[in-house]
Design a protein around this motif. Structure first.
Motif, mmCIF file in Angstrom:
data_model
loop_
_atom_site.group_PDB
_atom_site.id
_atom_site.type_symbol
_atom_site.label_atom_id
_atom_site.label_comp_id
_atom_site.label_asym_id
_atom_site.label_seq_id
_atom_site.Cartn_x
_atom_site.Cartn_y
_atom_site.Cartn_z
ATOM 1 N N GLU A 36 -12.568 3.755 -12.222
ATOM 2 C CA GLU A 36 -12.146 3.524 -10.841
ATOM 3 C C GLU A 36 -10.647 3.276 -10.838
ATOM 4 O OE1 GLU A 36 -13.925 0.028 -9.199
ATOM 5 O OE2 GLU A 36 -13.077 -1.319 -10.705
ATOM 6 N N ILE A 37 -9.960 3.879 -9.884
ATOM 7 C CA ILE A 37 -8.524 3.655 -9.719
ATOM 8 C C ILE A 37 -8.338 2.838 -8.447
ATOM 9 C CG2 ILE A 37 -6.264 4.711 -9.412
ATOM 10 C CD1 ILE A 37 -7.254 7.133 -10.927
ATOM 11 N N ILE A 38 -7.789 1.644 -8.595
ATOM 12 C CA ILE A 38 -7.619 0.737 -7.465
ATOM 13 C C ILE A 38 -6.153 0.742 -7.042
ATOM 14 C CG2 ILE A 38 -7.918 -1.634 -6.646
ATOM 15 C CD1 ILE A 38 -9.949 -2.022 -8.917
ATOM 16 N N PHE A 39 -5.865 1.397 -5.932
ATOM 17 C CA PHE A 39 -4.514 1.398 -5.377
ATOM 18 C C PHE A 39 -4.361 0.180 -4.465
ATOM 19 C CE2 PHE A 39 -5.140 5.976 -6.228
ATOM 20 C CZ PHE A 39 -3.989 6.243 -6.961
ATOM 21 N N VAL A 40 -3.358 -0.630 -4.722
ATOM 22 C CA VAL A 40 -3.096 -1.805 -3.886
ATOM 23 C C VAL A 40 -1.834 -1.537 -3.077
ATOM 24 C CG1 VAL A 40 -2.735 -4.294 -3.833
ATOM 25 C CG2 VAL A 40 -4.122 -3.285 -5.658
ATOM 26 N N ASN A 41 -2.000 -1.307 -1.786
ATOM 27 C CA ASN A 41 -0.849 -1.032 -0.929
ATOM 28 C C ASN A 41 -0.213 -2.350 -0.508
ATOM 29 O OD1 ASN A 41 0.986 0.409 0.780
ATOM 30 N ND2 ASN A 41 -0.302 -0.172 2.526
ATOM 31 N N ASP A 42 0.943 -2.623 -1.073
ATOM 32 C CA ASP A 42 1.607 -3.911 -0.887
ATOM 33 C C ASP A 42 2.569 -3.868 0.296
ATOM 34 O OD1 ASP A 42 2.441 -6.509 -1.328
ATOM 35 O OD2 ASP A 42 3.886 -5.946 -2.879
ATOM 36 N N GLY A 43 2.007 -3.615 1.482
ATOM 37 C CA GLY A 43 2.831 -3.608 2.688
ATOM 38 C C GLY A 43 3.882 -2.523 2.714
ATOM 39 N N SER A 44 3.557 -1.349 2.218
ATOM 40 C CA SER A 44 4.526 -0.248 2.173
ATOM 41 C C SER A 44 4.991 0.135 3.572
ATOM 42 C CB SER A 44 3.901 0.973 1.490
ATOM 43 O OG SER A 44 3.561 0.681 0.157
ATOM 44 N N LYS A 45 6.266 0.550 3.663
ATOM 45 C CA LYS A 45 6.841 0.939 4.943
ATOM 46 C C LYS A 45 6.832 2.447 5.144
ATOM 47 C CE LYS A 45 9.827 -3.135 4.933
ATOM 48 N NZ LYS A 45 11.223 -3.653 4.943
ATOM 49 N N ASP A 46 6.399 3.188 4.129
ATOM 50 C CA ASP A 46 6.328 4.641 4.257
ATOM 51 C C ASP A 46 4.860 5.055 4.407
ATOM 52 O OD1 ASP A 46 5.321 4.194 1.774
ATOM 53 O OD2 ASP A 46 6.806 5.357 0.682
ATOM 54 N N LYS A 47 4.506 6.228 3.936
ATOM 55 C CA LYS A 47 3.141 6.736 4.109
ATOM 56 C C LYS A 47 2.276 6.542 2.866
ATOM 57 C CE LYS A 47 4.493 10.225 7.523
ATOM 58 N NZ LYS A 47 4.476 11.675 7.879
ATOM 59 N N THR A 48 2.575 5.507 2.104
ATOM 60 C CA THR A 48 1.795 5.240 0.895
ATOM 61 C C THR A 48 0.325 5.025 1.213
ATOM 62 O OG1 THR A 48 3.689 4.264 -0.265
ATOM 63 C CG2 THR A 48 1.503 3.663 -1.051
ATOM 64 N N LEU A 49 0.042 4.224 2.238
ATOM 65 C CA LEU A 49 -1.359 3.960 2.597
ATOM 66 C C LEU A 49 -2.084 5.245 2.964
ATOM 67 C CD1 LEU A 49 -3.695 2.042 3.164
ATOM 68 C CD2 LEU A 49 -2.783 1.738 5.497
ATOM 69 N N GLU A 50 -1.434 6.088 3.776
ATOM 70 C CA GLU A 50 -2.068 7.346 4.175
ATOM 71 C C GLU A 50 -2.380 8.219 2.960
ATOM 72 O OE1 GLU A 50 0.379 5.861 5.555
ATOM 73 O OE2 GLU A 50 0.422 6.107 7.753
ATOM 74 N N GLU A 51 -1.462 8.271 2.016
ATOM 75 C CA GLU A 51 -1.689 9.072 0.806
ATOM 76 C C GLU A 51 -2.827 8.499 -0.033
ATOM 77 O OE1 GLU A 51 -0.280 11.952 -0.031
ATOM 78 O OE2 GLU A 51 0.787 11.917 1.898
#
Length: 309
Positions: A36-51
């Motif tokens: 499992e790959i766990i991506f933790v989006n640390d309040g990114s201001k770009d499109k990291t969450l969408e990706e």
């Protein structure tokens, strides 16, 4: 089947998360284990969450996404990933591919065949980094290792493969101000380091700057040693002794030669010197006091807005 958890803290990494998944999954798919790959989006201001969400929707069996309510810093993202990881083995990696996924099979082999609990990585060169950053990084490791009870290896990365037992031990450490490089070492366990040449980012720009790294270094020193407080005490005793000797000299000179008028430059120099030492000591004490203040508040290290799993 054995499960491998890969924790990936992300801050403004929209250009790298897909490249990271492609490169890492190619390596792990050849290993005889689930992952499992766990991506933790640390309040990114770009499109990291969408990706990251795109990857989750395309690969729901292997991708999980943790979205923070705001930016809490890399330490918060790393802690969240470790707490949510379900794997028998857990590794921490940067999304920019400066942590080569090709080392994962070798790391796993060292744990399984050589009975290591942790297999970490360390850079033997800092090629591509600004010279001033490399210089101060080396001095930081020299300084902190003189005062701490554990050795923090120069060039060591957060990238390391750990057993479930090691991660559980790390999670038992509940401090608010975390310095993971030190915590990984503090818990002990049998550890091996794999060496490699520095790898530059595959895309994008680093969010770390010189002052951010300097602040992080101070966090590490304050978190793992009280030596600065002791140094401030020694400075105070030493200067008090010198001041006492100077006072005796001035009294004796006045008794023998009278009381000549002293120039203001020497007076100002002494005053500024003593004032600087006092401010330094107060600053050191304040740094420890501020950490204590934050610890007793018992605020969470992060707040999760949404989890995609």
């Amino acid at each position: 089947m054995t499960l491998l958890s890969i924790v990936v803290p992300c801050y403004n990494e929209q250009e790298t998360v897909s490249l990271f998944y492609d490169a890492t999954s190619k390596v792990v798919d050849k290993m005889d284990m689930d992952y499992e790959i766990i991506f933790v989006n640390d309040g990114s201001k770009d499109k990291t969450l969408e990706e990251c969400v795109k990857l989750y929707k395309s690969h729901p069996d292997h991708v999980r996404v943790i979205d923070f309510s705001r930016n809490f810093g890399k330490e918060g993202g790393l802690l969240a990933g470790l707490e949510y990881a379900k794997g028998d083995y857990i590794t921490v990696m940067d999304a920019d591919l400066q942590d080569p996924p090709e080392y994962l099979p070798l790391m796993m082999e060292s744990i399984n065949n050589e009975n290591y609990d942790i297999v970490g990585t360390r850079r033997v060169s800092r090629k591509g980094e600004p010279p001033i950053r490399s210089f101060f990084a080396r001095q930081f490791y020299k300084l902190i290792n003189k005062f701490t009870e554990v050795e923090i290896v120069d060039g060591a990365r957060d990238y390391r493969l750990m057993t479930r037992q090691v991660v559980d031990s790390i999670l038992e450490l509940k401090e608010y101000h975390r310095f993971s490089k030190g915590l990984f070492v503090w818990v002990g366990y049998k550890t091996k380091y794999l060496e490699y040449e520095n790898v530059e980012r595959v895309a994008g720009e680093t969010s770390w700057n010189f002052w951010g790294l300097a602040k992080y270094a101070i966090e590490g020193i304050v978190a793992f040693t009280t030596a600065p407080l002791q140094i401030a005490t020694i400075f105070g005793l030493l200067i008090s002794f010198v001041a006492f000797i100077a006072m005796i000299f001035i009294i004796v000179r006045a008794l023998i030669f009278g009381d000549p008028v002293a120039g203001w430059p020497s007076m100002m120099t002494i005053m500024l010197f003593l004032g600087g030492i006092q401010l330094l000591a107060i600053g050191i004490i304040g740094e420890y006091l501020s950490k204590t203040y934050m610890e007793v508040k018992k605020r969470p290290n992060y707040i999760v807005k949404k989890i995609y799993e």
